[in-house]
Design a protein around this motif. Structure first.
Motif, mmCIF file in Angstrom:
data_model
loop_
_atom_site.group_PDB
_atom_site.id
_atom_site.type_symbol
_atom_site.label_atom_id
_atom_site.label_comp_id
_atom_site.label_asym_id
_atom_site.label_seq_id
_atom_site.Cartn_x
_atom_site.Cartn_y
_atom_site.Cartn_z
ATOM 1 N N LEU A 1 6.649 -8.112 10.547
ATOM 2 C CA LEU A 1 6.557 -7.228 9.369
ATOM 3 C C LEU A 1 5.223 -6.472 9.336
ATOM 4 C CD1 LEU A 1 8.098 -9.723 6.768
ATOM 5 C CD2 LEU A 1 9.207 -7.638 7.629
ATOM 6 N N ASN A 2 4.149 -7.131 9.785
ATOM 7 C CA ASN A 2 2.839 -6.450 9.856
ATOM 8 C C ASN A 2 2.913 -5.210 10.751
ATOM 9 O OD1 ASN A 2 1.234 -8.090 8.205
ATOM 10 N ND2 ASN A 2 0.580 -9.431 9.877
ATOM 11 N N ALA A 3 3.738 -5.321 11.819
ATOM 12 C CA ALA A 3 3.802 -4.239 12.808
ATOM 13 C C ALA A 3 4.842 -3.170 12.443
ATOM 14 C CB ALA A 3 4.129 -4.836 14.176
ATOM 15 N N ASP B 1 6.260 -0.147 10.498
ATOM 16 C CA ASP B 1 5.750 0.973 9.686
ATOM 17 C C ASP B 1 6.580 1.242 8.423
ATOM 18 O OD1 ASP B 1 3.714 1.373 11.415
ATOM 19 O OD2 ASP B 1 4.707 2.985 12.538
ATOM 20 N N ASP B 2 7.795 0.688 8.377
ATOM 21 C CA ASP B 2 8.617 0.870 7.170
ATOM 22 C C ASP B 2 8.275 -0.168 6.101
ATOM 23 O OD1 ASP B 2 9.944 3.027 8.161
ATOM 24 O OD2 ASP B 2 11.636 1.850 8.951
ATOM 25 N N VAL B 3 7.450 -1.140 6.450
ATOM 26 C CA VAL B 3 7.091 -2.200 5.501
ATOM 27 C C VAL B 3 5.662 -1.975 5.031
ATOM 28 C CG1 VAL B 3 6.749 -4.688 5.214
ATOM 29 C CG2 VAL B 3 8.647 -3.842 6.599
ATOM 30 N N HIS B 4 5.515 -1.758 3.717
ATOM 31 C CA HIS B 4 4.177 -1.491 3.168
ATOM 32 C C HIS B 4 3.587 -2.693 2.457
ATOM 33 C CE1 HIS B 4 6.362 2.334 3.515
ATOM 34 N NE2 HIS B 4 5.212 2.729 4.027
ATOM 35 N N GLY B 5 4.456 -3.573 1.958
ATOM 36 C CA GLY B 5 3.983 -4.764 1.256
ATOM 37 C C GLY B 5 4.723 -6.001 1.723
ATOM 38 N N ILE B 6 3.973 -7.120 1.861
ATOM 39 C CA ILE B 6 4.576 -8.399 2.274
ATOM 40 C C ILE B 6 4.080 -9.476 1.321
ATOM 41 C CG2 ILE B 6 4.772 -10.117 4.138
ATOM 42 C CD1 ILE B 6 3.736 -7.883 6.070
ATOM 43 N N ILE B 7 5.014 -10.242 0.742
ATOM 44 C CA ILE B 7 4.569 -11.414 -0.018
ATOM 45 C C ILE B 7 5.410 -12.630 0.381
ATOM 46 C CG2 ILE B 7 3.924 -9.937 -1.983
ATOM 47 C CD1 ILE B 7 6.146 -11.298 -3.589
ATOM 48 N N GLU C 1 -3.215 -15.810 5.130
ATOM 49 C CA GLU C 1 -4.216 -15.146 5.975
ATOM 50 C C GLU C 1 -3.586 -14.341 7.108
ATOM 51 O OE1 GLU C 1 -8.300 -16.248 6.663
ATOM 52 O OE2 GLU C 1 -7.695 -18.314 6.239
ATOM 53 N N ARG C 2 -2.336 -14.637 7.436
ATOM 54 C CA ARG C 2 -1.673 -13.925 8.532
ATOM 55 C C ARG C 2 -1.186 -12.539 8.083
ATOM 56 N NH1 ARG C 2 -0.719 -16.732 13.186
ATOM 57 N NH2 ARG C 2 0.528 -15.546 14.667
ATOM 58 N N ILE C 3 -0.941 -12.384 6.765
ATOM 59 C CA ILE C 3 -0.485 -11.081 6.247
ATOM 60 C C ILE C 3 -1.636 -10.089 6.399
ATOM 61 C CG2 ILE C 3 0.239 -9.839 4.152
ATOM 62 C CD1 ILE C 3 1.482 -12.530 3.178
ATOM 63 N N HIS C 4 -1.350 -8.901 6.923
ATOM 64 C CA HIS C 4 -2.420 -7.903 7.066
ATOM 65 C C HIS C 4 -2.986 -7.588 5.677
ATOM 66 C CE1 HIS C 4 -4.704 -4.365 7.914
ATOM 67 N NE2 HIS C 4 -4.573 -4.623 9.207
ATOM 68 N N PRO C 5 -4.316 -7.606 5.503
ATOM 69 C CA PRO C 5 -4.894 -7.397 4.164
ATOM 70 C C PRO C 5 -4.430 -6.100 3.502
ATOM 71 C CG PRO C 5 -6.606 -8.071 5.691
ATOM 72 C CD PRO C 5 -5.349 -7.905 6.506
ATOM 73 N N CYS C 6 -4.093 -5.080 4.293
ATOM 74 C CA CYS C 6 -3.636 -3.811 3.699
ATOM 75 C C CYS C 6 -2.164 -3.859 3.277
ATOM 76 C CB CYS C 6 -3.871 -2.650 4.651
ATOM 77 S SG CYS C 6 -5.616 -2.255 4.748
#
Ligand code: GUN
Length: 284
Positions: free
Chosen positions: A86-88, A90-96, A112-117
Motif C-alpha cells: 500500500l505504501n508503494a 500511488d492510488d492509496v493516499h492514506g493507510i490506517i 512505524e511501517r506505514i509511510h509517515p506521509c
C-alpha cells in the motif's frame, strides 16, 4: 447555567460535505479520488462497527475505498507486507490499521511501517514528533476533531486552564499537544493522578477520554467550563454513555458534547480530511 450543546454530528456533516465538494472539484480538474486503506485484523466487534462506518463515510465522500479485512490468524509479516504494498501504491493516499490488533501482532512495528506521509491516523512517531515540536503535519483524528469543534465555540483557547483526563496515544497525549500549541495551560491526568476531582474542578476546559462510563462526576465541573467527552461506552441495556456524568455536568458547563452525536462523528470526518490533505497536498 445550562450548557449549549456542541453538536458533533452537525459539525462533522458540514465538514464531510465540504470534503465531498472539494473531491468533486479536484476530480473535475483531472486529479485522482483520495484512496483510503483501512486494515482490520481479526473480528473485534467494536472495530467492525468503526471500520464499517469509516468505509461508508469514505464512499459517501467520493473516496476510493481500498480497505482490507484480514483473518485473526494473519501473521505480523503478512500485515507488514500488505503495508509495503500500500505504501508503494500511488492510488492509496492514506493507510490506517484499526486498533486493537490481535495479541500476536506488534502494533508499534506496524504503525512505524506505514509511510509517515500516508499515516492519516497521525500515530507514526514521525508525526507525533512533528506535533510535539509545533510543526504538525498529520494529526490524530479524534483530538484534531475536538479542536475543530472547539473552534466552533469561538472561545479563544489561549491562556485557558485545560485538563485532559486520560493519557492514551490515541486521545490524551495528542490532545495535550494540540491544546498546548494553542497556548492553553494544560494538565494531563491519568490513573496515578491524585485528587482527580480537584484537577477537574479548576478547569476552564475538560477533555475526557478514559473509556469508563460516568467516571467524571457532574458536580466536579466548574461553573461555565467547556466539557468534551470522548468516551463511548455501551451499557448493559444497549444504550451508549460517555465518560462524563452528562445530566449533572450539563447544568454547570457552558458548552458540552453529547454521547452519542458529539466527538464520535468528528473522528471519521477528520480521517477523511487528513486523507484529502495527503491526496491533494493541501498541507502535507
Ligand atoms: N481504535 C480506536 N480509535 C482508533 C483510531 O482513531 N484509529 C485506529 N486506527 N484505531 C482506533
Amino acid at each position: 447555567m445550562t450548557a449549549k450543546i456542541l453538536d458533533g454530528k452537525a459539525i462533522a456533516e458540514e465538514l464531510r460535505n465540504s470534503i465531498k465538494d472539494e473531491v468533486e472539484r479536484q476530480v473535475a480538474q483531472g486529479n485522482k479520488r483520495p484512496g483510503l486503506a483501512v486494515i482490520m485484523v481479526g473480528e473485534d466487534p467494536a472495530s467492525q462497527v468503526y471500520v464499517r462506518n469509516k468505509k461508508l463515510a469514505c464512499e459517501k465522500a467520493g473516496f476510493k475505498d481500498v480497505s482490507e479485512v484480514l483473518p485473526a490468524s494473519t501473521s505480523q509479516e503478512e500485515v507488514l507486507a500488505l503495508i509495503d504494498k500500500l505504501n508503494a501504491d500511488d492510488d492509496v493516499h492514506g493507510i490506517i490499521v484499526q486498533l486493537p490488533v490481535p495479541d500476536h501482532i506488534n502494533p508499534e512495528e506496524i504503525i512505524e511501517r506505514i509511510h509517515p506521509c500516508k499515516d492519516v491516523d497521525g500515530f507514526h512517531p514521525y508525526n507525533v514528533g512533528r506535533l510535539a515540536t509545533r510543526m504538525p503535519q498529520l494529526m490524530p483524528c479524534t483530538p484534531h476533531g475536538v479542536m475543530t469543534m472547539l473552534a466552533k465555540t469561538g472561545i479563544p483557547l489561549r491562556g485557558l486552564n485545560a485538563v485532559v483526563v486520560g493519557a492514551s496515544n490515541i486521545v490524551g497525549v495528542p490532545m495535550m499537544l494540540e491544546l498546548l500549541n494553542e497556548r492553553a495551560t494544560v494538565t494531563i491526568c491519568h490513573s496515578a493522578t491524585k485528587d482527580l476531582a480537584e484537577q477537574v474542578g479548576r478547569a476552564d476546559l475538560v477533555v475526557v477520554g478514559v473509556g469508563i462510563p460516568n467516571m467524571v462526576k457532574g458536580d466536579w465541573i466548574k461553573d461555565g467550563a467547556i466539557v468534551i467527552d470522548v468516551g463511548i461506552n455501551r451499557m448493559d441495556d444497549g444504550k451508549l454513555c460517555g465518560d462524563v456524568e452528562y445530566d449533572v455536568a450539563k447544568e454547570k458547563a457552558s458548552w458540552i458534547t453529547p454521547v452519542p452525536g458529539g466527538v464520535g462523528p468528528m473522528t471519521i470526518a477528520t480521517l477523511l480530511e487528513n486523507t484529502m490533505k495527503v491526496a491533494y497536498q493541501l498541507d502535507c
